[in-house]
Design an enzyme around this catalytic site. Structure first.
Site, mmCIF file in Angstrom:
data_model
loop_
_atom_site.group_PDB
_atom_site.id
_atom_site.type_symbol
_atom_site.label_atom_id
_atom_site.label_comp_id
_atom_site.label_asym_id
_atom_site.label_seq_id
_atom_site.Cartn_x
_atom_site.Cartn_y
_atom_site.Cartn_z
ATOM 1 N N SER A 1 -1.208 1.970 7.576
ATOM 2 C CA SER A 1 -0.761 3.316 7.913
ATOM 3 C C SER A 1 -1.612 3.987 8.272
ATOM 4 C CB SER A 1 0.259 4.342 6.945
ATOM 5 O OG SER A 1 -0.290 4.489 6.530
ATOM 6 N N ASN B 1 0.712 -1.172 -0.087
ATOM 7 C CA ASN B 1 -0.446 -0.102 0.189
ATOM 8 C C ASN B 1 1.094 1.343 -0.059
ATOM 9 O OD1 ASN B 1 -1.583 1.881 0.297
ATOM 10 N ND2 ASN B 1 -2.855 0.705 1.596
ATOM 11 N N ASP B 2 1.674 1.463 1.213
ATOM 12 C CA ASP B 2 2.085 2.799 1.359
ATOM 13 C C ASP B 2 3.463 3.540 0.096
ATOM 14 O OD1 ASP B 2 1.291 3.757 3.409
ATOM 15 O OD2 ASP B 2 2.115 3.519 4.950
ATOM 16 N N VAL B 3 3.838 1.275 -0.207
ATOM 17 C CA VAL B 3 5.579 1.700 -1.243
ATOM 18 C C VAL B 3 4.917 2.528 -2.386
ATOM 19 C CG1 VAL B 3 6.494 0.515 0.619
ATOM 20 C CG2 VAL B 3 4.980 -0.779 -1.558
#
Lengths: 463, 125
Positions: A430, A389-391
């Site tokens: 996150s 997700n965040d990456v």
């Protein structure tokens, strides 16, 4: 020196050389195993040498200890599933640090409490450092283990004045440490310092979320090594200094790499309580998420020229590494060029994804690092995001106000089509909104990643 | 990291101001430390990200060399407390020695260049 002492010292020298040679082997996968075999041989030589030490009068507890520890270690490494690698590593940091701090406490007890000697300041400094860092690593790593094993929620636990409490606790321990160097006879203070460092280890890791674990793991790796090196200073043993320093520096280098890969500082990771509620300043996202079906995705994939898989922690939780390889093989069979893009902080520890994919027999020539794969993204027909997700969050690049602004990402949004495999519609770990999911060229494939990938592989074979 | 660097310098300062441990021994320990740090930096910065997990478990196994200190503590019969602590230390260090090297090897065994000489297209680079 008698002949025996020469032999012991020589075994330590040989061990040190073999350790360095072994780590040098890790610079390439083809030489890595041979290197590690020589490092293991070095360890054996050092242990045999130590058994000849003239101070040893009773071997009972040594042999029992070596056997019990050896058996537990062997059992853990044989039966542990590869997906549990981060937990095992956290545990091993705790064990290593425990050994170092116990030797330190025992040395202090023997000289100061039992024999009533005054310790030289240099020795006390080394002992204190060893116990301070050893103890905080023990509890810190144990808590990391508990979080990784999901015995408790991985979200950061924060409360008012947390940083002030943590910092003052550490300052208190450090002040006691310095005081002890000048007056080592204060046994009560020594024990207070031990307790404070145990406590500090817990409080330090409590506010750190699971997504930041790669940094914590690297730091704990470094601290455990430094504690071993300090043991070497305390008992005047060079091989301990060398091996501990190698471990300490390795962890140090890894923490810097991990922090760079998130564009954050170590201080920010430790005291920033990232991923807690109320930090979301992501761009307001417009549009809707477009849900796609297995058959449509399968056709897209089957007729693509290049497909890039982007694995994240979700790949590990869904145990989908074998399923992703099966899909990749079905695609390659049709002549599709398949690559894997590995972000440095994907997963819970450095290199986590590489190990999982290697376990599933994915050749490492197909694994690409961030800098290698990003220039290829515009030429990619389909990017398949599996549990990451965040990456892949374009906000990191486009929105300077985002909490992850400046973090290097895998630019899947530059490829022609994106398919995101996701368990549900909820936000990622996150808690940040990911604009990637709302782009017109992104399709969301909901469901268990492993099941979806298996269905895709079947559909591709029939396409 | 700040914490550790500050404390390392404190330790070094304290060591320098310390008395008792022979100055020669201390200096040679610091030499060993400095050279190991330099060498460690050179060797470890060459390890590719591909092998970062094995690197971590390998360095962990290697730093379990603290088992040699634990062995002496467990067997020298100093006193009951030291022997007990030494015994626990031997067990925990040995878990890392055996477990660390075995799991590293188990991981490294899995890293293959390609599957059974299969797809030549994979060898683009």
């Amino acid at each position: 020196m008698d002949a025996k002492t020469y032999f012991i010292e020589f075994s330590y020298l040989l061990a040190s050389i073999l350790f360095i040679y072994g780590l040098k082997g890790l610079s390439h996968p083809q030489t890595a195993r041979r290197g590690m075999n020589s490092a293991a041989a070095g360890m054996l030589v050092a242990i045999i040498g130590t058994l000849l030490h003239h101070e040893i009068i009773d071997y009972t507890w040594i042999i029992v200890g070596l056997l019990v520890g050896g058996l537990i270690g062997a059992a853990m490494s044989i039966w542990m599933p590869m997906t549990a690698m981060p937990q095992r590593t956290a545990l091993s940091h705790a064990f290593g640090a425990l050994a170092a701090s116990l030797v330190g406490i025992s040395e202090y007890y023997r000289h100061v409490v039992d024999l009533g000697e005054t310790l030289p300041s240099a020795k006390m400094a080394a002992l204190g450092f060893e116990v301070l860092f050893g103890s905080l690593t023990v509890t810190g790593s144990l808590l990391a283990f508990v979080k990784l094993q999901e015995l408790m929620r991985g979200t950061p636990i924060t409360y008012k004045g947390q940083n002030i409490i943590n910092v003052s606790l550490f300052i208190a321990a450090a002040v006691i440490f310095i005081y002890l160097i000048y007056d080592p006879s204060q046994t009560t203070l020594f024990y207070v310092m031990v307790v404070l460092s145990f406590l500090f280890g817990i409080l330090l890791v409590l506010p750190i979320g699971s997504a930041d674990m790669p940094v914590v793991m690297s730091l704990m790796n470094s601290y455990a090594g430094l504690a071993s090196a300090a043991t070497g200073f305390a008992i005047g043993n060079n091989v301990l200094i060398i091996a501990g320093t190698l471990d300490g520096f390795s962890g140090f280098i890894l923490s810097i790499l991990m922090c760079k890969a998130m564009n954050r500082s170590v201080t920010n990771v430790l005291f920033g309580a990232f991923g807690s509620a109320g930090t979301d300043t992501s761009s307001t996202v417009e549009g809707t998420m477009r849900e796609v079906q297995v058959d449509d995705v399968a056709v897209q994939l089957a007729y693509a020229r290049q497909v890039v898989f982007v694995p994240g922690y979700g790949l590990a939780t869904a145990q989908a590494q074998h399923a992703v390889r099966e899909l990749a093989e079905a695609l390659q069979h049709r002549g599709v060029l398949v690559k894997y893009a590995i972000h440095p902080v994907a997963g819970r520890m450095p290199g986590h994804m590489n190990v999982l994919l290697a376990e599933a027999n994915v050749p490492y020539s197909q694994l690409y690092e961030l800098e290698q794969i990003n220039p290829e993204m515009p030429a990619t027909d389909v990017a398949v995001v599996v549990g990451a997700n965040d990456v892949v969050n374009p906000d990191a690049r486009d929105n300077p106000k985002s909490p992850i602004a400046g973090m290097p990402i895998i630019e899947v949004d530059r490829s022609t089509n994106v398919v995101v495999l996701k368990r549900g519609k909820g936000k990622g770990f996150s808690g940040l909104e990911n604009p990637l999911f709302f782009k017109p060229n992104t399709g969301m494939l909901y469901g268990d990643a492993k099941a979806s990938l298996t269905k895709l592989a079947q559909a591709v074979q029939q396409a | 990291m700040y914490i550790s660097s500050v404390l390392s310098s404190l330790t070094v300062l304290a060591l320098a101001g310390g008395s008792g441990m022979s100055a020669g021994a201390l200096i040679s320990s610091l030499y060993v430390f400095a050279l190991a740090a330099f060498l460690g930096y050179q060797v470890i910065s060459r390890v590719p990200p591909l092998l970062h997990t094995p690197l971590m478990s390998a360095t962990n196994a290697i730093s379990a060399i603290s088992v040699v200190g634990s062995i002496v503590t467990a067997g020298a019969g100093y006193n009951a407390v030291s022997t007990t602590l030494g015994f626990i230390a031997v067990v925990s260090a040995m878990i890392n020695v055996v477990g660390g090297f075995l799991i590293t090897d188990r991981m490294l065994k899995m890293f293959k260049d390609k599957i059974g000489g299969g797809d030549a297209r994979d060898k683009k680079e």
